[in-house]
Design an enzyme around this catalytic site. Structure first.
Site, short mmCIF file in Angstrom:
data_model
loop_
_atom_site.label_atom_id
_atom_site.label_comp_id
_atom_site.label_asym_id
_atom_site.label_seq_id
_atom_site.Cartn_x
_atom_site.Cartn_y
_atom_site.Cartn_z
CB THR A 95 -17.47 34.55 62.41
OG1 THR A 95 -18.63 35.35 62.46
CG2 THR A 95 -17.46 33.75 61.13
CE1 TYR B 186 -21.45 33.93 59.20
CE2 TYR B 186 -21.16 33.64 61.57
CZ TYR B 186 -20.95 34.38 60.41
OH TYR B 186 -20.26 35.56 60.46
CB SER C 260 -17.51 40.32 68.96
OG SER C 260 -17.76 40.98 67.73
CB THR D 40 -14.95 40.38 62.55
OG1 THR D 40 -16.28 40.12 62.06
CG2 THR D 40 -14.04 39.20 62.27
CG ASP D 41 -20.10 41.99 64.17
OD1 ASP D 41 -21.25 41.61 64.42
OD2 ASP D 41 -19.52 41.80 63.08
CE LYS E 263 -17.09 42.86 60.00
NZ LYS E 263 -17.90 41.94 60.85
CD GLU F 255 -16.71 72.89 60.49
OE1 GLU F 255 -15.99 73.17 59.50
OE2 GLU F 255 -17.83 73.41 60.71
N1 DGL Z 1 -21.68 38.07 65.33
C1 DGL Z 1 -20.46 38.57 64.72
C2 DGL Z 1 -19.37 38.66 65.80
O1 DGL Z 1 -19.30 37.77 66.67
C3 DGL Z 1 -20.01 37.70 63.63
C4 DGL Z 1 -18.95 38.33 62.81
C5 DGL Z 1 -17.61 37.67 62.94
O2 DGL Z 1 -17.17 37.23 64.02
O3 DGL Z 1 -16.93 37.70 61.91
O4 DGL Z 1 -18.58 39.61 65.75
#
Ligand code: DGL
Length: 361
Positions: A44, A58, A91, A124-125, A197, A318
């Site tokens: 992103t 987006y 990502s 971020t993913d 995250k 467990e």
């Molecule tokens: N498609 C997600 C990624 O590339 C978008 C989220 C982001 O980068 O914040 O991880």
């Protein structure tokens, strides 16, 4: 005699004046800026939306590293920056082959005397996963900072530019040396091992909820309050420099009414290791336990992790890990337990040694 005394005092005076001149010159010369390389992978932070209010829906991974750097001219005041476009992907598509390429490039660059630190721009993913993988395989104490953003570059109050600026100054700082791979978004400094995250869309999504962040970036300066305690980077036994592929390790997610199908399918697909994202303290549902036990008997290494997200999965808690010859995954999330197990399998299949690794990294 008199001449000698005068010549000694003249020499002393000259020496003093020379030192004063040097000091004055040093004060007028700008401080030497650190050399920081930005490795761009997409996400992103490199994303664009149709309008300035498009913060969902987006397109990630469309803006190149040159444009990212040009968009933040202030960066040139804190570091000498060069950029490389390693990949241009969202990502969620990050794979083991990307990690190997990225890790090798990072290690080559950090071995160069003219590179003081590295910033990796990333979606971020899976940012926390790439950061943890690098935390285990980077072979330098120099700072490596992974950064992303939650709003695309075209959005109102896009967080990418300030996150990138902060990441570059952190990567060029002495304070960040020797702290392992760091994640920097939202003015916060997080450790690669403990950050995750926690929200699908908000700018404050990255947290180490119970163990806490390492510090802040405020007014262009990093402030550390703690350091990672688990071994990382130069302290680990993992070396990917000669690897072209990583062992296949999968994750099976537990839930009410779960059956053995996922475990059996993942084993049948060739998994060498399997992380069980158990309920609670890594509990094994009765319908799944036989499939896991059968997998272990076939030589698959089983790690008991938990879907809960915080806390330690107790060995022999467990489930009787001694009897089943399973590994307890400590407090690592299932996605990070997968990374450690994958690297562990490049060294050994001895479950006692692998258990030690889960207590070390
Ligand atoms: N498609 C997600 C990624 O590339 C978008 C989220 C982001 O980068 O914040 O991880």
């Amino acid at each position: 005699m008199l001449f000698q005394r005068y010549s000694r005092s003249a020499a002393a005076l000259f020496g003093f004046l020379f030192c004063v001149a040097l000091a004055a010159q040093a004060q007028t010369q700008p401080a030497k800026l650190p050399n920081v390389t930005i490795l761009a992978t997409g996400g992103t932070i490199a994303g664009t939306g149709a309008t300035s209010t498009t913060t969902v829906g987006y397109t990630a991974a469309t803006v190149g590293v040159g444009a990212l750097i040009q968009a933040v001219p202030e960066i040139t005041k804190v570091a000498n920056v060069t950029g490389e476009q390693v990949f241009q992907i969202a990502s969620e598509n990050m794979g083991n082959e990307h990690w190997l390429t990225l890790a090798k490039r990072v290690n080559v660059l950090l071995a160069q005397a003219n590179v003081d630190g590295i910033v990796i721009t990333h979606g971020t993913d899976t940012l926390e996963e790439t950061a943890y993988f690098l935390n285990l395989v980077v072979k330098s104490k120099k700072p490596v900072v992974v950064v992303g953003s939650m709003r695309p570059s075209t959005a109102l109050s896009a967080d990418g530019p300030i996150n990138l600026y902060n990441a570059v100054l952190l990567a060029g700082s002495q304070e960040a040396v020797g702290r392992g791979v760091l994640v920097a978004l939202n003015d916060q400094i997080q450790s690669a091992r403990d950050v995750t995250k926690t929200n699908t869309t908000t700018a404050d999504t990255f947290k180490a909820t119970e163990l806490g962040m390492l510090g802040y970036i405020q007014g262009g300066k990093p402030y550390f309050y703690r350091s990672p305690t688990r071994k990382h980077t130069v302290e680990t036994e993992f070396d990917v420099s000669s690897l072209s592929v990583l062992p296949q390790v999968e994750i099976a997610y537990a839930h009410a009414n779960v059956g053995p199908v996922a475990v059996e399918a993942l084993v049948a697909s060739g998994a060498k290791g399997l992380v069980h994202a158990g309920v609670g303290n890594g509990s094994l549902p009765a319908k799944v336990r036989p499939a896991l036990s059968a997998a272990r008997k076939k030589g698959v290494i089983i790690v008991r992790s938990s879907r809960v997200g915080q806390g330690i999965v107790a060995r022999n808690g467990e489930a009787n890990d001694d009897e089943l010859d399973f590994v307890a995954g400590d407090n690592l999330s299932p996605q990070k337990a997968r990374i450690l197990l994958m690297l562990a399998l490049t060294k050994t299949t001895n479950t006692k040694d692998i258990q030690k690794m889960f207590g070390t990294y």
